[in-house]
Scaffold this motif. Structure first.
Motif, PDB file in Angstrom:
ATOM      1  N   PHE A   1      -5.575  -6.159 -49.556  1.00 28.70           N
ATOM      2  CA  PHE A   1      -4.951  -5.062 -48.955  1.00 28.70           C
ATOM      3  C   PHE A   1      -4.739  -3.871 -50.097  1.00 28.70           C
ATOM      4  CE2 PHE A   1      -1.505  -3.325 -47.126  1.00 28.70           C
ATOM      5  CZ  PHE A   1      -2.585  -2.072 -45.812  1.00 28.70           C
ATOM      6  N   SER A   2      -6.069  -2.803 -49.868  1.00 23.19           N
ATOM      7  CA  SER A   2      -5.386  -1.660 -50.208  1.00 23.19           C
ATOM      8  C   SER A   2      -4.444  -1.178 -50.193  1.00 23.19           C
ATOM      9  CB  SER A   2      -6.603  -1.183 -50.855  1.00 23.19           C
ATOM     10  OG  SER A   2      -6.016   0.309 -51.725  1.00 23.19           O
ATOM     11  N   GLU A   3      -2.880  -0.895 -50.555  1.00 20.06           N
ATOM     12  CA  GLU A   3      -1.511   0.113 -49.638  1.00 20.06           C
ATOM     13  C   GLU A   3      -2.590   1.710 -49.567  1.00 20.06           C
ATOM     14  OE1 GLU A   3       2.088  -0.603 -51.231  1.00 20.06           O
ATOM     15  OE2 GLU A   3       1.944  -2.444 -51.198  1.00 20.06           O
ATOM     16  N   GLU A   4      -3.238   2.237 -50.686  1.00 17.71           N
ATOM     17  CA  GLU A   4      -3.502   3.321 -51.230  1.00 17.71           C
ATOM     18  C   GLU A   4      -4.480   3.746 -50.151  1.00 17.71           C
ATOM     19  OE1 GLU A   4      -3.494   1.361 -53.338  1.00 17.71           O
ATOM     20  OE2 GLU A   4      -1.220   1.774 -54.593  1.00 17.71           O
ATOM     21  N   GLU A   5      -5.592   2.891 -49.656  1.00 21.74           N
ATOM     22  CA  GLU A   5      -7.008   2.973 -48.794  1.00 21.74           C
ATOM     23  C   GLU A   5      -6.317   2.709 -47.221  1.00 21.74           C
ATOM     24  OE1 GLU A   5     -10.539   1.686 -50.986  1.00 21.74           O
ATOM     25  OE2 GLU A   5      -9.126   1.235 -52.263  1.00 21.74           O
TER      26      GLU A   5
END
Ligand code: GAP
Length: 458
Positions: free
Chosen positions: A309-313
């Motif tokens: 899980f990418s927080e940035e994306e």
């Protein structure tokens, strides 16, 4: 064109023949030097040897370790986006089913019915009989490149496992553990150095292609929504950077873009970095875009969710992978070929010298007493050796005469030779001889460690 070769063609042919001969000569000289000075020995030689298997001797293990150390520092320790592991040689056999190696890591081969030697049909130049004994061939079959062994006391009931054919898979199998145990965020990479094993059909060219070898591999995990081509290019440039770091000449390196039909089953783009080895041009290292092939296969076969899980994306995805891969043994061979020089000296003598980058040289310096039968000189030389030993890997030698000791140290690539003479006892200075220029400088004994440290960094 038919008919006799023109004068120009003949000349060209002679030049090409002589270049090929020089290359063969160089290869022979390197193999001989490796054995004579203890870099590389034929494996199990007292039993007649084992084809395409070699051992690293006392100096070879130092050279190889220094290459691995440089690689680890350059790609792992000096980069915040990288970390390392040391996975097993034997992994669960499920790893190799998932990776596709059990099904796909095969070569199409024909076997001679008489001598049972196996050949790749594409390397036979349309020959219909065995080049070894003239026997007939079997029909083409696929042979696995995997070495198998068994875990368990009773062979028939044991678990069949494989010796890893690439180090990469432990990285994919440990990917989640690395993410959970570190602060790494995509994009980041995991590197590993270790042995790999392949049941190679065509072997040869000394340590270039062997059954057992070592790899230094990186799996660099990226977002599937990133511009993979740019990241691929950046890694390619880093590989060139490492080449300079270990003293390989960029002019001898060629990017070979592998066409789709020849790429490994997992790769969407591969460039082989070919190098002009003493025996000819061939693959030294490679870089591949493995997409999410491995993680999706492992996710499917293991049932573990390997998504990130990418927080940035603000989304979840399976990471894609760029894989720069390096063969340690091929790097050793390239470094030896690059370092090997023959120089004509004023008196007509030829000196053989290995001009390694200092960081790769097995010994950083050698210490000699000028005369071995003068106890004061020997004692002082030992004292200096002991002091240097705390800082660098150094060699003490009181055999033969100074000239012979220099020749020996040149042949094993020691950057500096330090001679202790009568001035050392009176004035506290030593002679430091530079391997490459052969120039000699007087250096105060108390400044010696700093002097070496400064010069070895070059
Ligand atoms: N994980 C990707 C992979 O294994 P590869 O091109 O098959 O890719 C990577 O191998 C590197 O390992 C090669 O570029 C080469 O340096 C080295 N290598 C492969 N097979 C070898 C062999 N039989 N002997 C020595 N080195 C080998």
């Amino acid at each position: 064109m038919s008919g006799r070769p023109s004068g120009l063609n003949k000349k060209l042919q002679l030049i090409l023949n002589s270049m090929a001969k020089n290359k063969n000569d160089l290869m022979d000289k390197i193999v001989a030097l490796c054995k004579r000075r203890g870099f590389v020995f034929p494996n199990s030689e007292i039993y007649g040897g084992l084809a395409s298997a070699y051992d690293y001797g006392p100096l070879g293990v130092e050279l190889k370790n220094n290459i691995k150390k440089s690689w680890w520092k350059y790609f792992i320790q000096d980069r915040e986006d990288m970390t390392g592991i040391d996975g097993g040689i034997i992994l669960s056999p499920k790893v190799w089913e998932a990776s596709g190696h059990v099904a796909n890591f095969t070569d199409p081969l024909v076997e001679c019915k008489k001598c049972h030697q196996r050949f790749r049909p594409d390397k036979l130049d349309n020959a219909t009989k065995c080049p070894n004994c003239g026997g007939q061939f079997t029909a083409e079959k696929r042979f696995s490149g995997l070495f198998k062994t068994t875990i368990g006391a009773v062979e028939e009931e044991g678990l069949t496992v494989y010796l890893r054919p690439e180090t990469a898979q432990a990285i994919f199998a440990d990917y989640k553990n690395v993410l959970n145990s570190t602060n790494k965020k995509i994009p980041f990479g995991i590197g590993q150095i270790g042995k790999a094993f392949r049941n190679e059909i065509t072997t040869g060219n000394f340590i270039f292609r062997t059954f057992e070898f070592e790899q230094m591999e990186i799996e660099y995990f990226i977002s599937p929504f990133s511009a993979w081509n740019n990241i691929f290019e950046e890694w390619l440039q880093s590989m060139y950077g490492f080449m300079a770091e270990i003293g390989l000449d960029k002019k001898k390196m060629f990017n070979h873009e592998i066409p789709a039909e020849e790429r490994a089953f997992y790769s969407k783009r591969t460039i082989d970095l070919e190098y002009d080895f003493p025996f000819g041009q061939d693959e030294l290292w490679a870089i591949a875009y493995r997409t999410d092939y491995d993680l999706s296969r492992h996710q499917g076969y293991s049932g573990e969710n390997l998504e990130y899980f990418s927080e940035e994306e603000g989304r979840k995805y399976l990471a894609h992978v760029i894989e720069p891969t390096f063969g340690v043994d091929r790097t050793v061979l390239a470094v030896l070929g690059e370092a090997y020089q023959e120089e004509k000296l004023a008196g007509g003598e030829t000196r053989v010298v290995l001009k390694f980058k200092p960081a790769l040289a097995p010994y950083k310096a050698a210490v000699f007493p000028l005369l071995k039968n003068k106890p004061d000189l020997v004692k002082k030389a030992r004292e200096i050796y002991e002091k240097l030993k705390n800082n660098f890997y150094v060699f003490f030698d009181d055999r033969g005469n100074i000239g012979k000791r220099y020749r020996y140290q040149d042949e094993i690539g020691t950057p500096y030779c330090i001679t202790v003479d009568f001035d050392t006892l009176e004035k506290g200075t030593v002679t430091v001889r530079d391997r490459d220029s052969m120039e000699q400088t007087r250096v105060s004994e108390k400044d010696l460690v700093d002097y070496l440290r400064k010069n070895l960094e070059k």
